[in-house]
Design a protein around this motif. Structure first.
Motif, mmCIF file in Angstrom:
data_model
loop_
_atom_site.group_PDB
_atom_site.id
_atom_site.type_symbol
_atom_site.label_atom_id
_atom_site.label_comp_id
_atom_site.label_asym_id
_atom_site.label_seq_id
_atom_site.Cartn_x
_atom_site.Cartn_y
_atom_site.Cartn_z
ATOM 1 N N SER A 168 -3.417 -3.038 -5.178
ATOM 2 C CA SER A 168 -2.219 -2.909 -6.012
ATOM 3 C C SER A 168 -1.208 -1.923 -5.436
ATOM 4 C CB SER A 168 -2.607 -2.494 -7.433
ATOM 5 O OG SER A 168 -3.296 -1.260 -7.418
ATOM 6 N N ASP A 169 -1.621 -1.129 -4.445
ATOM 7 C CA ASP A 169 -0.682 -0.214 -3.788
ATOM 8 C C ASP A 169 0.279 -0.935 -2.853
ATOM 9 O OD1 ASP A 169 -1.751 2.047 -5.020
ATOM 10 O OD2 ASP A 169 -3.199 2.397 -3.409
ATOM 11 N N LEU A 170 -0.048 -2.156 -2.476
ATOM 12 C CA LEU A 170 0.810 -2.901 -1.561
ATOM 13 C C LEU A 170 2.166 -3.202 -2.212
ATOM 14 C CD1 LEU A 170 -1.768 -5.471 -0.149
ATOM 15 C CD2 LEU A 170 -0.797 -3.506 1.068
ATOM 16 N N ALA A 171 3.227 -3.140 -1.421
ATOM 17 C CA ALA A 171 4.577 -3.352 -1.954
ATOM 18 C C ALA A 171 4.746 -4.746 -2.529
ATOM 19 C CB ALA A 171 5.607 -3.108 -0.846
ATOM 20 N N VAL A 172 4.065 -5.740 -1.960
ATOM 21 C CA VAL A 172 4.187 -7.099 -2.470
ATOM 22 C C VAL A 172 3.693 -7.220 -3.909
ATOM 23 C CG1 VAL A 172 1.936 -7.986 -1.704
ATOM 24 C CG2 VAL A 172 3.940 -9.515 -1.739
ATOM 25 N N PHE A 173 2.869 -6.246 -4.354
ATOM 26 C CA PHE A 173 2.361 -6.228 -5.718
ATOM 27 C C PHE A 173 2.970 -5.096 -6.548
ATOM 28 C CE2 PHE A 173 -1.383 -8.029 -3.324
ATOM 29 C CZ PHE A 173 -1.083 -9.348 -3.638
ATOM 30 N N VAL B 287 1.399 -0.030 11.051
ATOM 31 C CA VAL B 287 1.394 -1.489 10.952
ATOM 32 C C VAL B 287 -0.006 -2.044 11.199
ATOM 33 C CG1 VAL B 287 2.202 -3.618 12.041
ATOM 34 C CG2 VAL B 287 3.831 -1.806 11.504
ATOM 35 N N VAL B 288 -0.680 -1.533 12.214
ATOM 36 C CA VAL B 288 -2.024 -2.036 12.514
ATOM 37 C C VAL B 288 -3.001 -1.649 11.409
ATOM 38 C CG1 VAL B 288 -3.938 -1.974 14.158
ATOM 39 C CG2 VAL B 288 -1.579 -2.070 14.992
ATOM 40 N N ASP B 289 -2.839 -0.463 10.820
ATOM 41 C CA ASP B 289 -3.671 -0.095 9.661
ATOM 42 C C ASP B 289 -3.464 -1.089 8.515
ATOM 43 O OD1 ASP B 289 -4.808 2.079 10.893
ATOM 44 O OD2 ASP B 289 -3.460 3.558 9.987
ATOM 45 N N LEU B 290 -2.214 -1.505 8.312
ATOM 46 C CA LEU B 290 -1.937 -2.511 7.284
ATOM 47 C C LEU B 290 -2.642 -3.829 7.605
ATOM 48 C CD1 LEU B 290 1.866 -1.934 6.575
ATOM 49 C CD2 LEU B 290 0.051 -1.919 4.847
ATOM 50 N N LEU B 291 -2.603 -4.215 8.863
ATOM 51 C CA LEU B 291 -3.282 -5.450 9.262
ATOM 52 C C LEU B 291 -4.781 -5.364 8.987
ATOM 53 C CD1 LEU B 291 -1.513 -6.274 12.662
ATOM 54 C CD2 LEU B 291 -1.306 -7.554 10.527
ATOM 55 N N HIS B 292 -5.369 -4.228 9.313
ATOM 56 C CA HIS B 292 -6.800 -4.069 9.078
ATOM 57 C C HIS B 292 -7.111 -4.083 7.579
ATOM 58 C CE1 HIS B 292 -7.274 -2.056 13.283
ATOM 59 N NE2 HIS B 292 -7.409 -3.365 13.340
ATOM 60 N N PHE B 293 -6.250 -3.473 6.787
ATOM 61 C CA PHE B 293 -6.462 -3.478 5.333
ATOM 62 C C PHE B 293 -6.347 -4.899 4.779
ATOM 63 C CE2 PHE B 293 -4.949 -3.233 0.948
ATOM 64 C CZ PHE B 293 -5.906 -2.397 0.380
ATOM 65 N N ILE B 294 -5.344 -5.648 5.262
ATOM 66 C CA ILE B 294 -5.180 -7.035 4.815
ATOM 67 C C ILE B 294 -6.424 -7.848 5.165
ATOM 68 C CG2 ILE B 294 -3.833 -9.143 5.140
ATOM 69 C CD1 ILE B 294 -1.410 -7.280 5.742
ATOM 70 N N HIS B 295 -6.959 -7.610 6.350
ATOM 71 C CA HIS B 295 -8.171 -8.305 6.767
ATOM 72 C C HIS B 295 -9.337 -7.938 5.852
ATOM 73 C CE1 HIS B 295 -11.210 -9.208 10.252
ATOM 74 N NE2 HIS B 295 -11.371 -9.999 9.213
ATOM 75 N N GLU B 296 -9.490 -6.655 5.587
ATOM 76 C CA GLU B 296 -10.606 -6.172 4.782
ATOM 77 C C GLU B 296 -10.545 -6.693 3.348
ATOM 78 O OE1 GLU B 296 -12.069 -1.891 2.913
ATOM 79 O OE2 GLU B 296 -10.815 -1.927 4.711
ATOM 80 N N ARG B 297 -9.351 -6.736 2.770
ATOM 81 C CA ARG B 297 -9.183 -7.161 1.373
ATOM 82 C C ARG B 297 -8.577 -8.564 1.276
ATOM 83 N NH1 ARG B 297 -9.172 -2.630 -2.047
ATOM 84 N NH2 ARG B 297 -10.422 -1.011 -1.023
#
Length: 419
Positions: free
Chosen positions: A4-9, A374-384
């Motif tokens: 829920s911390d993601l800007a898209v949400f 940016v890469v941390d975001l990619l890893h988070f997207i992958h994880e969740r």
């Protein structure tokens, strides 16, 4: 961090202002002013002024070509070159479906019909073989297009042009600094077209140019860019106002002065992505062929189908955060709705590649810390990924391909508006 911390949400945006895939390297303003003084003192602001002529001579030498002709944009440079080089009585221009989203319009603006060919799945670019199958009795021109990483089969296309007698022009916008088999881009085919838009390697704010060894072609293009008027009260050919003005030429000259340092910065950003993505499951960096000269200007990442989220869903999350990653030449040109006629057969490689790859923010406004974020975001997207996908699908009317103008970095509402 939680989903829920993601800007898209509804969470806070990570990058404000947003980070573009475009180069956006600012030329030294003092150098721009020094070059501008040349035309300002002479009160010669356009119409093949002194700085424009300096720029043409410098670009021709840089590429190893005999002549250079500048234009208000690469669009009109290529359009006029197509009009001049196309074989009379024929209509089709063969070009890859996986290339600049307005290539069809460029061809149509010259009164021709695009014939889209497929690409090699290993190089992501057209080859002599993928092009050969599209050459027929109505082929007026082959328009080779280099991809964003490395080059297309330029020498193979040259051989095909000789075999078939069909002229060869290149869209080399993405490969201004590159070599192909050790040979400088700018020396292939009858001519090659380049851009000096702010998002490109050489920044003239706006503009383009054609390099060629064909003096007759160069003179014809100069005439066509200036209304087809060689002198007052004479019109001798097709023409338009497609001239490059002096302030753009001055900016491009300053950009060329700073180019070696920019290439070094590009490489450092590429190396950061390379290191941080190493070993990432489902995300693979498209590596440059470092046996050739390259500018390291673009960063292209393949998204595996094994990930719990799609490429477009990853883009939706990144773009909402202000990391303006872009789908790679998506959709392929033969899938676009157009106002002009286009011809093509089955193009499976182009369709598949356009679904799998994305261009990452890597321009001169990106710091190494930004890349790590940016890469941390990619890893988070992958994880969740599963949770993120479920929430995205639950939202009605989600705009996956959010568009931004890469110069102003403001929302435009459609990715089709981005150069």
């Amino acid at each position: 961090m939680i989903t829920s911390d993601l800007a898209v949400f509804g969470g806070p945006v990570t990058f404000d202002p947003p980070k573009s895939i475009g180069s956006l390297a600012n030329p030294d303003p003092e150098k721009v002013l020094r070059y501008s003084r040349i035309f300002y003192d002479r009160r010669w602001y356009t119409n093949n002024g002194p700085v424009n002529r300096m720029l043409e001579a410098r670009l021709a030498e840089w590429h190893g070509a005999a002549r250079c002709v500048t234009f208000a944009s690469a669009f009109w440079g290529l359009s006029l070159a197509i009009r001049r080089l196309a074989l009379p009585g024929r209509r089709e221009v063969v070009t890859p479906s996986l290339t600049y989203r307005r290539m069809g319009e460029i061809i149509a603006s010259a009164g021709m019909i695009p014939r889209y060919c497929d690409v090699d799945p290993d190089t992501l670019a057209q080859s002599a073989e993928t092009t050969r199958s599209c050459v027929n009795d109505d082929t007026a021109l082959i328009l080779g297009a280099h991809p964003t990483i490395d080059c297309c089969d330029a020498e193979g296309l040259e051989q095909l042009s000789v075999e078939t007698g069909v002229p060869l022009l290149f869209d080399s916008v993405e490969s201004a600094f590159e070599t192909s088999n050790g040979r400088r881009v700018g020396t292939f085919g009858r001519a090659e077209g380049f851009s000096i838009h702010a998002t490109k390697l050489v920044n003239g704010f706006e503009g383009g140019y054609i390099v060629t060894d064909d003096q007759e072609l160069a003179e014809a293009l100069k005439l066509m860019r200036g209304f087809g008027i060689p002198e007052e009260d004479q019109i001798v050919s097709f023409g338009m106002n497609a001239k490059l003005n002096e302030i753009h030429a001055a900016t491009a000259m300053a950009s060329l002065d700073d180019l070696p340092a920019l290439v070094q910065r590009n490489e450092s950003r590429y190396r950061a992505y390379e290191a941080l993505l190493d070993g990432s499951d489902g995300l693979s960096l498209r590596r440059f062929d470092e046996s050739e000269q390259t500018s390291f200007k673009n960063v292209l990442v393949r998204v595996s189908e094994e990930l719990p989220v799609t490429r477009d869903e990853i883009l939706a999350v990144l773009q909402a955060e202000g990391a303006l990653a872009r789908p790679y030449y998506s959709p392929a040109l033969h899938l676009h709705k157009t106002w002009f006629e286009a011809r093509f057969d089955a193009l499976p490689a182009a369709e598949r590649i356009s679904r799998d790859y994305m261009l990452m923010p890597c321009g001169d406004q990106m710091s190494l810390n930004d890349i790590a974020t940016v890469v941390d975001l990619l890893h988070f997207i992958h994880e969740r990924g599963g949770e993120i996908r479920s929430r995205l699908l639950a939202r009605s009317g989600l705009e996956i391909h959010t568009g931004y103008d890469p110069v102003r970095l403001q929302p435009t509402g459609s990715s089709e508006n981005v150069p």
